[in-house]
Motif scaffolding. Structure first.
Motif, PDB file in Angstrom:
ATOM      1  N   THR A 339       0.830  -1.202   0.000  1.00 21.32           N
ATOM      2  CA  THR A 339       0.000   0.000   0.000  1.00 21.32           C
ATOM      3  C   THR A 339       0.866   1.254   0.000  1.00 21.32           C
ATOM      4  O   THR A 339       2.077   1.195   0.251  1.00 21.32           O
ATOM      5  N   ASN A 340       0.232   2.400  -0.247  1.00 27.14           N
ATOM      6  CA  ASN A 340       0.971   3.651  -0.238  1.00 27.14           C
ATOM      7  C   ASN A 340       1.580   3.940   1.135  1.00 27.14           C
ATOM      8  O   ASN A 340       2.701   4.429   1.236  1.00 27.14           O
ATOM      9  N   ALA A 343       4.512   1.764   1.689  1.00 29.42           N
ATOM     10  CA  ALA A 343       5.646   2.255   0.900  1.00 29.42           C
ATOM     11  C   ALA A 343       6.393   3.354   1.648  1.00 29.42           C
ATOM     12  O   ALA A 343       7.629   3.422   1.604  1.00 29.42           O
ATOM     13  N   LYS A 372       6.476   4.481  -5.491  1.00 32.14           N
ATOM     14  CA  LYS A 372       6.065   3.311  -6.252  1.00 32.14           C
ATOM     15  C   LYS A 372       7.218   2.343  -6.495  1.00 32.14           C
ATOM     16  O   LYS A 372       6.994   1.160  -6.796  1.00 32.14           O
ATOM     17  N   SER A 375       7.168  -1.035  -4.640  1.00 30.55           N
ATOM     18  CA  SER A 375       6.194  -2.075  -4.943  1.00 30.55           C
ATOM     19  C   SER A 375       6.655  -2.799  -6.195  1.00 30.55           C
ATOM     20  O   SER A 375       7.668  -2.441  -6.797  1.00 30.55           O
ATOM     21  N   LEU A 390       0.979   0.960  -6.392  1.00 26.85           N
ATOM     22  CA  LEU A 390       0.795   0.990  -4.948  1.00 26.85           C
ATOM     23  C   LEU A 390      -0.687   0.809  -4.669  1.00 26.85           C
ATOM     24  O   LEU A 390      -1.522   1.519  -5.225  1.00 26.85           O
ATOM     25  N   CYS A 410      -5.281   0.616  -7.969  1.00 30.90           N
ATOM     26  CA  CYS A 410      -3.922   1.125  -7.778  1.00 30.90           C
ATOM     27  C   CYS A 410      -3.971   2.634  -7.593  1.00 30.90           C
ATOM     28  O   CYS A 410      -4.783   3.310  -8.214  1.00 30.90           O
TER      29      CYS A 410
END
Length: 474
Positions: A339-340, A343, A372, A375, A390, A410
């Motif tokens: 996930t963001n 990240a 990103k 990921s 993400l 996404c």
């Protein structure tokens, strides 16, 4: 429009990396229309795109499946990640689990979709395992709905778990979910928790307060100002019986206090799912899971010795430093979709490792490392470069239908530079100050490489028997 015309059309956009990702992973079966409505951040030159659109709306592009290349080696087995549509079939059940599974068919279907065979490993941490865990809790409550028990009896736990897996597999789920998610039949039984019946539970716990706290869980507030989580923890502590439970033979000799509390949390979840509609309980459980998974980085980092050596004394962009950094990141990009928020944590954890090794300069900025980049970016089997994805931090499901295939959401965070930590410690990192904060979306002044972003950006193209829907960060 032919496949090659479509390819050259995509090259004319600064978003072509993402769209080439989509083509690469495409199921090559039925390609549906693409419709995009967004704030344009870049217009291709005339040399790049012979007839650039005059507006921000791309009308549907129809591509005949006949012009799209098929898998070139029909006599060889398909690669592990090559897209397939699952074949549904009637599961063979043990006949020993006293449950009418049709009553929870919707939750079973949702779990099968979220844990579909092609992508369970990639989305296990964020989508599959939270939903599978929720199914287990809901099944516990449903199993004992007509009795006073809150857990599945030990005598039939294995059979019920086997039936659950048979049904999921018959609907396209990956058969290795228990291993992926570390969930087994014992999770249905209540384990070492000394309380497993509703009457005793309601005598010890303020059940009305518990249900009020967890019947409507706010997905934005719960992770930072929790209401349901502390209510569950308090109920679990009460039914665990304090230290006396450690002396109870039924609690399991040698079991730790943590194990007892965790098992009792499972009983609390079962009680909640017994009292709330299954869809309401499932929503609540998924939000609670999201709060948990977004607190940690699920990626594994090996010691970045080469990066430290190459980047320790740099103060300006350095080819050797960036090359070493990119090579290291390429390795972790093969692990999973995250996930963001994960990240952000992963970037901070890795940056802290570098700072601890003596890299003081923000090499993320020097080498254009974005969120990103933490990921999945590359297909490990074929070395194909693909755009990053993400997943959103809020609970999301994989969707499947017989026409369009699988889909999930996404967040396009192409130009958000990975955050460089202020120290070698990650203890001070918080995503709740301000609440649920994330790095600011790039502006025209800060973007180095304009990409596709904007409110309402949506893409609908089958990829990998999946769809990607892009959106701004939640």
């Amino acid at each position: 429009m032919s496949y090659f015309q479509f390819y050259h059309f995509l090259r004319g956009s600064m978003c072509h990396q993402l769209l080439l990702f989509i083509i690469y992973l495409s199921s090559f079966r039925d390609v549906v229309a693409l419709e995009m409505s967004f704030e344009s951040t870049h217009m291709a030159s005339v040399s790049e795109l012979a007839s650039p659109p005059s507006t921000g709306i791309f009308y549907p592009i129809e591509i005949s499946p006949a012009v799209i290349p098929q898998y070139p080696l029909p006599n060889e087995s398909l690669p592990p990640m090559y897209p397939t549509f699952p074949t549904a079939y009637e599961p063979v059940l043990t006949g020993k689990c006293p449950v009418n599974f049709s009553a929870i068919s919707n939750i079973l279907s949702k779990t099968a979709s979220d844990c579909s065979q092609p992508i369970a490993m990639l989305v296990g941490n964020v989508i599959c395992c939270p939903q599978f865990s929720s199914l287990v809790h809901i099944f516990q409550g449903f199993y004992s709905f007509s009795s006073d028990k809150l857990v599945v009896q030990n005598a039939v736990a294995n059979d019920c778990f086997s039936d659950i897996m048979s049904i999921l597999a018959s609907r396209g789920a990956n058969a290795t979910i228990p291993s992926i998610c570390s969930i087994k039949s014992a999770n249905l039984t209540g384990g070492s928790c000394p309380v497993n019946d509703a009457m005793t539970f309601e005598k010890m716990v303020n059940s009305s307060s518990l249900l009020e706290a967890c019947s409507t869980v706010d997905p934005l507030k719960e992770c930072c100002r929790p209401i349901c989580q502390p209510a569950i923890a308090e109920a679990a502590l009460r039914i665990s019986g304090g230290e006396s439970s450690m002396e109870n033979k039924d609690a399991g000799q040698g079991s730790s206090r943590v194990d007892v509390l965790n098992d009792c949390k499972g009983v609390v979840y079962s009680y909640i799912s017994r009292k709330l509609p299954s869809d309401v309980a499932n929503t609540a459980f998924r939000i609670l899971s999201a709060c948990k998974v977004n607190k940690v980085c699920p990626l594994q980092f090996k010691q970045p010795s080469e990066v430290i050596t190459s980047c320790r004394n740099v103060a300006a962009p350095s080819p050797s430093c960036c090359s070493s950094l990119n090579a290291y990141i390429a390795g972790i990009q093969r692990q999973m979709l995250i996930t963001n928020k994960q990240a952000i944590i992963c970037a901070t954890v890795f940056g802290s490792m570098l700072r601890k090794g003596g890299v003081m300069t923000n090499i993320y900025e020097l080498c254009d490392v974005d969120l990103k980049d933490f990921s999945i970016q590359e297909d490990a089997a074929y070395g194909q470069q693909v755009a990053g994805c993400l997943l959103r931090s809020l609970p999301a499901d994989v969707i499947f239908d017989n026409t369009t295939g699988y889909s999930f959401t996404c967040d396009l965070t192409d130009n958000i530079v990975a955050p460089w930590p202020s120290s070698s410690s990650v203890s001070s990192l918080s995503l709740c100050a301000p609440e649920m904060s994330l790095p600011a979306l790039p502006t025209s002044e800060t973007m180095k490489n304009p990409g596709c972003r904007g409110v309402g950006l949506e893409m609908m193209i089958p990829i990998f028997s999946l769809f990607l829907f892009s959106a701004i960060l939640c």
